[in-house]
Design a protein around this motif. Sequence first.
Motif, short mmCIF file in Angstrom:
data_model
loop_
_atom_site.label_atom_id
_atom_site.label_comp_id
_atom_site.label_asym_id
_atom_site.label_seq_id
_atom_site.Cartn_x
_atom_site.Cartn_y
_atom_site.Cartn_z
N CYS A 16 17.90 20.81 33.31
CA CYS A 16 17.47 22.05 33.96
C CYS A 16 18.64 23.01 34.13
CB CYS A 16 16.85 21.75 35.33
SG CYS A 16 15.26 20.94 35.24
N GLY A 17 19.73 22.50 34.63
CA GLY A 17 20.88 23.35 34.90
C GLY A 17 21.56 23.85 33.65
N SER A 18 21.71 22.99 32.65
CA SER A 18 22.48 23.37 31.48
C SER A 18 21.70 24.25 30.52
CB SER A 18 22.98 22.13 30.75
OG SER A 18 21.91 21.39 30.22
N ALA A 19 20.40 24.12 30.48
CA ALA A 19 19.61 24.93 29.56
C ALA A 19 19.79 26.41 29.85
CB ALA A 19 18.13 24.55 29.64
N PHE A 20 19.74 26.77 31.13
CA PHE A 20 19.86 28.16 31.49
C PHE A 20 21.32 28.55 31.69
CE2 PHE A 20 19.54 31.66 34.64
CZ PHE A 20 19.00 32.58 33.77
N ALA A 21 22.11 27.66 32.25
CA ALA A 21 23.51 27.98 32.52
C ALA A 21 24.26 28.35 31.25
CB ALA A 21 24.19 26.81 33.23
N ALA A 22 23.89 27.72 30.15
CA ALA A 22 24.56 28.01 28.87
C ALA A 22 24.35 29.46 28.46
CB ALA A 22 24.04 27.07 27.79
N ASP A 23 23.23 30.07 28.88
CA ASP A 23 22.91 31.44 28.52
C ASP A 23 23.27 32.44 29.61
OD1 ASP A 23 21.82 30.46 26.17
OD2 ASP A 23 19.78 30.39 26.97
N ASN A 24 23.76 31.97 30.75
CA ASN A 24 23.98 32.84 31.88
C ASN A 24 25.36 32.58 32.47
OD1 ASN A 24 23.99 33.86 34.59
ND2 ASN A 24 21.76 33.97 34.51
N ALA A 25 26.27 33.46 32.17
CA ALA A 25 27.66 33.28 32.61
C ALA A 25 27.78 33.30 34.13
CB ALA A 25 28.54 34.37 31.99
N ALA A 26 27.01 34.15 34.79
CA ALA A 26 27.08 34.23 36.25
C ALA A 26 26.62 32.92 36.89
CB ALA A 26 26.25 35.40 36.77
N LEU A 27 25.55 32.35 36.36
CA LEU A 27 25.06 31.08 36.89
C LEU A 27 26.06 29.97 36.61
CD1 LEU A 27 22.89 29.36 38.27
CD2 LEU A 27 21.84 29.06 36.02
N LYS A 28 26.60 29.95 35.41
CA LYS A 28 27.57 28.92 35.06
C LYS A 28 28.79 28.99 35.97
CE LYS A 28 30.19 26.92 31.21
NZ LYS A 28 30.90 26.09 32.16
N LYS A 29 29.30 30.19 36.19
CA LYS A 29 30.46 30.36 37.06
C LYS A 29 30.15 29.90 38.48
CE LYS A 29 33.72 33.81 38.74
NZ LYS A 29 34.13 35.21 38.74
N CYS A 30 28.99 30.26 38.97
CA CYS A 30 28.59 29.87 40.32
C CYS A 30 28.45 28.35 40.42
CB CYS A 30 27.27 30.55 40.69
SG CYS A 30 26.75 30.28 42.40
N VAL A 41 21.82 25.16 45.09
CA VAL A 41 20.54 25.82 45.36
C VAL A 41 20.76 27.31 45.54
CG1 VAL A 41 18.65 26.02 47.04
CG2 VAL A 41 19.44 23.76 46.31
N ASN A 42 21.84 27.69 46.22
CA ASN A 42 22.17 29.10 46.41
C ASN A 42 22.45 29.79 45.08
OD1 ASN A 42 22.65 31.42 48.03
ND2 ASN A 42 24.86 31.06 47.86
N CYS A 43 23.15 29.11 44.18
CA CYS A 43 23.39 29.67 42.84
C CYS A 43 22.07 29.95 42.14
CB CYS A 43 24.22 28.71 42.00
SG CYS A 43 25.93 28.50 42.51
N ASN A 44 21.18 28.97 42.17
CA ASN A 44 19.87 29.14 41.55
C ASN A 44 19.09 30.28 42.20
OD1 ASN A 44 20.09 27.14 39.58
ND2 ASN A 44 19.22 25.56 40.90
N ALA A 45 19.15 30.37 43.52
CA ALA A 45 18.42 31.41 44.24
C ALA A 45 18.92 32.81 43.88
CB ALA A 45 18.52 31.18 45.74
N LYS A 46 20.23 32.97 43.79
CA LYS A 46 20.80 34.27 43.42
C LYS A 46 20.33 34.70 42.03
CE LYS A 46 25.08 34.03 46.11
NZ LYS A 46 26.54 33.89 46.02
N GLN A 47 20.38 33.77 41.10
CA GLN A 47 19.97 34.11 39.74
C GLN A 47 18.46 34.26 39.62
OE1 GLN A 47 21.88 35.11 37.12
NE2 GLN A 47 23.35 35.14 38.80
N THR A 48 17.71 33.54 40.43
CA THR A 48 16.25 33.71 40.45
C THR A 48 15.92 35.12 40.89
OG1 THR A 48 15.82 31.37 40.81
CG2 THR A 48 14.08 32.90 41.44
#
Length: 126
Positions: A16-30, A41-48
Amino acid sequence: MIRTTIAASTLLLSLCGSAFAADNAALKKCMDSANTTADMVNCNAKQTKVQDERLNRAYKTAIAAQDGARKQQLQDVQRLWIKYRDANCAFAGSATGGTIDQVNGSGCVLDMTQTRAQELEDLVGP
């Protein structure tokens, strides 16, 4: 049994985390700087929130591009999709009974929201 559950949870989280994180630099950094479950959870919430804003823009554009019965059909589909996303992610977020479920559930909402935003964008083209 517990080892299997932990292994399955770890796999699910990594998928779950890596599929989207690979395409999203902000999520990966967070996520790279997250030290706790609450941080993840906060990282996911911000990007959601970002993806939800994208989804809402795409929906407004897509609904404006529809005529007649297709406009109502898209409204109905979108309402059903929201119910499905929420139920699906509640299920994904309750697999183990542990704190990792919070990360899995919030990651599910993020992934599904991003995917749906792209689907709506694709309805009207670039």
